[in-house]
Design a protein around this motif. Structure first.
Motif, mmCIF file in Angstrom:
data_model
loop_
_atom_site.group_PDB
_atom_site.id
_atom_site.type_symbol
_atom_site.label_atom_id
_atom_site.label_comp_id
_atom_site.label_asym_id
_atom_site.label_seq_id
_atom_site.Cartn_x
_atom_site.Cartn_y
_atom_site.Cartn_z
ATOM 1 N N LEU A 277 0.829 -1.204 0.000
ATOM 2 C CA LEU A 277 0.000 0.000 0.000
ATOM 3 C C LEU A 277 0.868 1.261 0.000
ATOM 4 N N ARG A 281 1.334 3.802 -3.348
ATOM 5 C CA ARG A 281 0.893 5.196 -3.251
ATOM 6 C C ARG A 281 2.034 6.158 -3.579
ATOM 7 N N GLU A 284 2.337 6.311 -7.263
ATOM 8 C CA GLU A 284 1.242 7.081 -7.842
ATOM 9 C C GLU A 284 1.484 8.579 -7.688
ATOM 10 N N SER A 299 2.112 10.007 0.851
ATOM 11 C CA SER A 299 1.890 8.572 1.031
ATOM 12 C C SER A 299 1.652 8.243 2.495
ATOM 13 N N THR A 302 -1.875 9.497 3.582
ATOM 14 C CA THR A 302 -3.037 8.784 3.033
ATOM 15 C C THR A 302 -2.926 7.277 3.282
ATOM 16 N N ALA A 303 -1.967 6.657 2.602
ATOM 17 C CA ALA A 303 -1.797 5.211 2.785
ATOM 18 C C ALA A 303 -1.339 4.881 4.200
ATOM 19 N N ARG A 648 -9.853 4.299 -0.127
ATOM 20 C CA ARG A 648 -9.646 4.906 -1.448
ATOM 21 C C ARG A 648 -10.968 5.370 -2.055
ATOM 22 N N GLU A 651 -11.818 8.623 -0.429
ATOM 23 C CA GLU A 651 -10.980 9.702 -0.949
ATOM 24 C C GLU A 651 -11.467 10.152 -2.323
ATOM 25 N N GLU A 652 -11.813 9.187 -3.177
ATOM 26 C CA GLU A 652 -12.319 9.548 -4.503
ATOM 27 C C GLU A 652 -13.676 10.238 -4.409
ATOM 28 N N GLY A 666 -12.009 3.753 -7.047
ATOM 29 C CA GLY A 666 -11.423 3.036 -5.916
ATOM 30 C C GLY A 666 -11.021 1.623 -6.277
ATOM 31 N N ARG A 669 -7.888 1.671 -8.602
ATOM 32 C CA ARG A 669 -6.618 1.994 -7.974
ATOM 33 C C ARG A 669 -6.202 0.987 -6.908
ATOM 34 N N THR A 670 -7.136 0.204 -6.386
ATOM 35 C CA THR A 670 -6.779 -0.728 -5.303
ATOM 36 C C THR A 670 -6.974 -2.195 -5.663
#
Length: 752
Positions: A277, A281, A284, A299, A302-303, A648, A651-652, A666, A669-670
């Motif tokens: 994770l 991130r 990204e 990172s 968030t992560a 995620r 967040e989106e 989400g 991306r995950t």
């Protein structure tokens, strides 16, 4: 449909609130940034690993195989009373002497037993011995009189008894009681010795298999050698910390060898998952144009926050194991919590420090570079998950019903699950402890493990003892009863007392031995224990035996199981609610976790209990102690993956304001990351799943099935379908407006 460009661009950080950009870090991160001094951080971690490995390896000999009996249970209290007042202690070692070429008079094995007993008595750590000559008990001779037993009681705690047996049994085999007589051993102490040796080899194999296999999976997912190695390095640091934590725990409590094997693999898998994770991130954010320091900071914000929340949920869920009055589960909970702490710490300390040194080279050493092509600016794996997400959000009802039906079918065998105790049958078929126990069970009329020993109060009248003995012998599944008044069978006296039966009369009171027709782990032996305890006795009766301990263990588990799940569910609901600012998402996560657990349990019942995995040990039941640890851990991991996905999606949603678009983004991306994390975790569980002992097989295979089901059927289909159907209700919280988007957009702009 035209494929839209992949935009990994910078957006306002939803966790900082409206108007707070990601370029301005929070104040609480300024006080502690390990990536500002990465060399110092990594040097400290290296020294810690060195000390932890040295301390942890030295503590492997202190692990035990006990802790499977409830603290303060009737069987434990009765065992203490019989040992202290009546002088009756269960043997720690049972030595079998066999003369296959004997003439049937038993003299040769009896003479060999005399020699063995004479040698054993003089050894340190031995408190008492018994054989046919000293006890004058016919049950010490086999039916064909070619075998005899020597029982040994050892001094000290479980660790000392295990150490004594480890040195004593090989010494007796070296001295050999005779050229024709073979000596083998069984009993709790020798069973622990063989289990420790087997599991020490499993622990080494776990690291030798898991590390390279995880690196290969990560290399395939990240397509970069450096990016693949970072989570593995983090996992190795967490594993070293786990060994040190286990060593520290052995100083204050009993730590089971099964708990150490599982938690070590669990720590490795979780650390790699968290590392995936963090690294993904960072890549990204770097692709979006952020510099190394800014990418690391974002990172972690968030992560890293998702990792800490996930670790908190898993740790609090494992705290539910403290409700169970079993040393194994409590030590497993303590070890598991330590594992999670080290895994999360390694992810937010070691990986940022490593990225600070080599983050700019994160995409180099791409072994798959010549074979890889980017489409629409995104990795092919992300595009595949985007297409899957679009298909699910267009037909959420069909997808949800299909996934639910699949989980329900897998869960059907769980309806006839049977919980059972641990026994020597859990060991491999070729171990000496198991083969010797099987030979004693088949060749002897009365095996030590099949006996229930009952102590009555002092000065109990002889007629009352006789009436009680007759009543005991008339119970179902009773093979016979012996006491100082004679031998009893089928409700009547069958033989007068022999001279050696005088030992059943002690100053503390009379003692009776009830022999079951079945093995201690058999349900019929458990029924016999309940009948004996329910039978009216002339005074307080203290019942001791392996079957009595099994009854107390299963009873304690059944009583504590609802409370344990209630604590785990409440803790995860509270933390998920605080994290998501939602009520529906945590409730859905709880329901999905229980559904996934039911499917996993159904697969285990089909494979282990129903006997479709022929090499998985004994059939007919599942180890209750191992199953409780498995279910609690699998529940925590299920919520853990939910955090990765929901974090995620949230967040989106904060960035777009569209629930369906957030679900698609989400998953895009995950999806690849959660799948990789599940594969790595399953690889980490490969070692315990292929272990030689059934509890480890059950736990390893069960956890592997649970995470793979969760990452594919549940997180890949069911959760996004249900979140699509719920729409804006996903983010509703009573008393407030819930999660509010920063910048709403039209759905057509995202799904075009």
């Amino acid at each position: 449909m035209r494929c839209p460009p992949f935009r990994a661009g910078r957006r306002e950080d939803p966790l900082g609130g409206p108007g707070r950009g990601t370029d301005r870090p929070r104040k609480r991160l300024r006080a502690w940034r390990p990536w500002h001094s990465p060399r110092t951080t990594l040097l400290a971690c290296a020294l810690f690993c060195l000390v932890a490995i040295v301390a942890g390896v030295s503590g492997l000999d202190r692990l035990s195989t006990g802790g499977n009996t409830p603290d303060g249970s009737p069987a434990v209290r009765a065992g203490t009373i019989l040992s202290e007042r009546y002088g009756r202690s269960a043997p720690d070692l049972v030595l079998l002497l066999r003369d296959p070429a004997g003439n049937g008079d038993g003299q040769r094995v009896i003479d060999a037993a005399r020699t063995v007993e004479r040698h054993v008595r003089g050894k340190p750590g031995v408190t008492a011995t018994a054989s046919y000559l000293t006890a004058r008990d016919p049950s010490f001779l086999s039916r064909d009189r070619r075998s005899t037993l020597v029982t040994v009681v050892l001094a000290g705690d479980e660790a000392r008894k295990t150490d004594t047996a480890r040195h004593l049994v090989p010494l007796l085999k070296t001295g050999r009681p005779g050229p024709e007589v073979a000596l083998t051993a069984t009993g709790p102490a020798w069973t622990r010795v063989e289990t420790l040796e087997r599991n020490r080899a499993d622990l080494v194999r776990a690291e030798l298999i898991s590390a390279p296999l995880s690196a290969l999976i990560l290399l395939f997912v990240f397509r970069s050698l450096l990016a693949a190695l970072l989570p593995v390095v983090s996992a190795l640091v967490a594993t070293a910390g786990t060994l040190a934590a286990l060593r520290a725990l052995t100083c204050v409590t009993e730590v089971s060898v099964y708990a150490s094997s599982i938690t070590s693999a669990l720590g490795f898998g979780l650390a790699v998952d968290y590392g995936i994770l963090m690294v993904s991130r960072f890549r990204e954010e770097s692709a979006a144009g952020a510099g190394p320091e800014a990418a690391i900071t974002r990172s972690v914000r968030t992560a890293g926050r998702a990792v800490l929340v996930s670790a908190g949920i898993v740790a609090t869920s494992l705290c539910a194991l403290f409700v169970f009055p079993l040393g194994f589960l409590r030590s497993a909970a303590a070890a598991g919590i330590a594992v999670i702490v080290f895994s999360a710490a390694a992810s937010v300390i070691v990986i940022p420090a490593l990225l600070a040194l080599g983050g700019r080279y994160i995409d180099r050493f791409d072994l798959f570079g010549p074979f890889r092509r980017r489409r629409c600016g995104a990795p092919p794996g992300d595009l595949a998950w985007r297409r899957a997400a679009l298909a699910i959000t267009r037909r959420p009802v069909v997808c949800a019903l299909t996934a639910a039906a699949a989980l329900t079918v897998m869960a059907l065998p769980a309806a006839h699950a049977v919980l059972g105790p641990n026994s020597t049958e859990d060991l491999p078929r070729d171990t000496e402890a198991r083969t010797t126990a099987t030979a004693i069970r088949d060749d002897f009329l009365s095996a030590p493990g099949r006996d229930l020993v009952i102590g009555l109060p002092a000065r109990t009248p002889r007629p009352d003892v006789e009436r009680y003995a007759r009543a005991l012998s008339g119970l179902p599944d009773t093979a016979g009863v012996r006491t100082f008044t004679g031998h009893y069978r089928d409700g009547r006296k069958t033989a007068a007392p022999e001279p050696w039966d005088a030992a059943f009369s002690t100053p503390a009171g009379p003692v009776l031995t009830v022999t079951s027709r079945h093995a201690p782990a058999d349900d019929r032996s458990a029924a016999l224990v309940r009948h004996v305890r329910a039978l009216h006795a002339p005074g307080e009766a203290h019942v001791v035996g392996e079957a009595a301990q099994n009854v107390d263990t299963l009873g304690a588990i059944r009583h504590s199981l609802p409370w344990g799940f209630a604590i785990a569910a409440s803790a995860s609901l509270l933390l998920m609610t605080l994290f998501t600012r939602s009520l529906l998402v945590p409730v859905k996560a709880l329901v999905m976790a229980c559904w996934s657990l039911a499917a996993t349990l159904g697969l285990l019942v089909y494979g282990f209990q129903d006997g479709h995995l022929q090499d998985a040990g004994h059939q007919g039941s599942l180890s209750a102690v191992a199953l409780v640890f498995l279910l609690m851990t699998a529940y925590a991991l299920s919520v853990d993956y939910e955090v990765f996905l929901v974090a995620r999606i949230r967040e989106e949603y904060l960035a777009s304001g569209d629930n369906t678009a957030a679900v698609v983004a989400g998953m895009q991306r995950t999806g690849r990351l959660i799948t990789a994390a599940a594969l790595v975790f399953a690889a980490a569980m490969a070692s315990p799943a292929t272990s030689a002992t059934v509890p480890l097989q059950l736990t390893g295979l069960g956890l592997a099935c649970a995470v793979l089901l969760d990452a594919t059927v549940v997180r890949g289909v069911l959760v996004p379908a249900l979140m699509t159907l719920a729409g804006g209700a996903n983010w509703w919280l009573p008393g407030r407006r819930g999660t509010r988007p920063v910048k709403p957009v039209q759905q057509e702009e995202v799904l075009s």
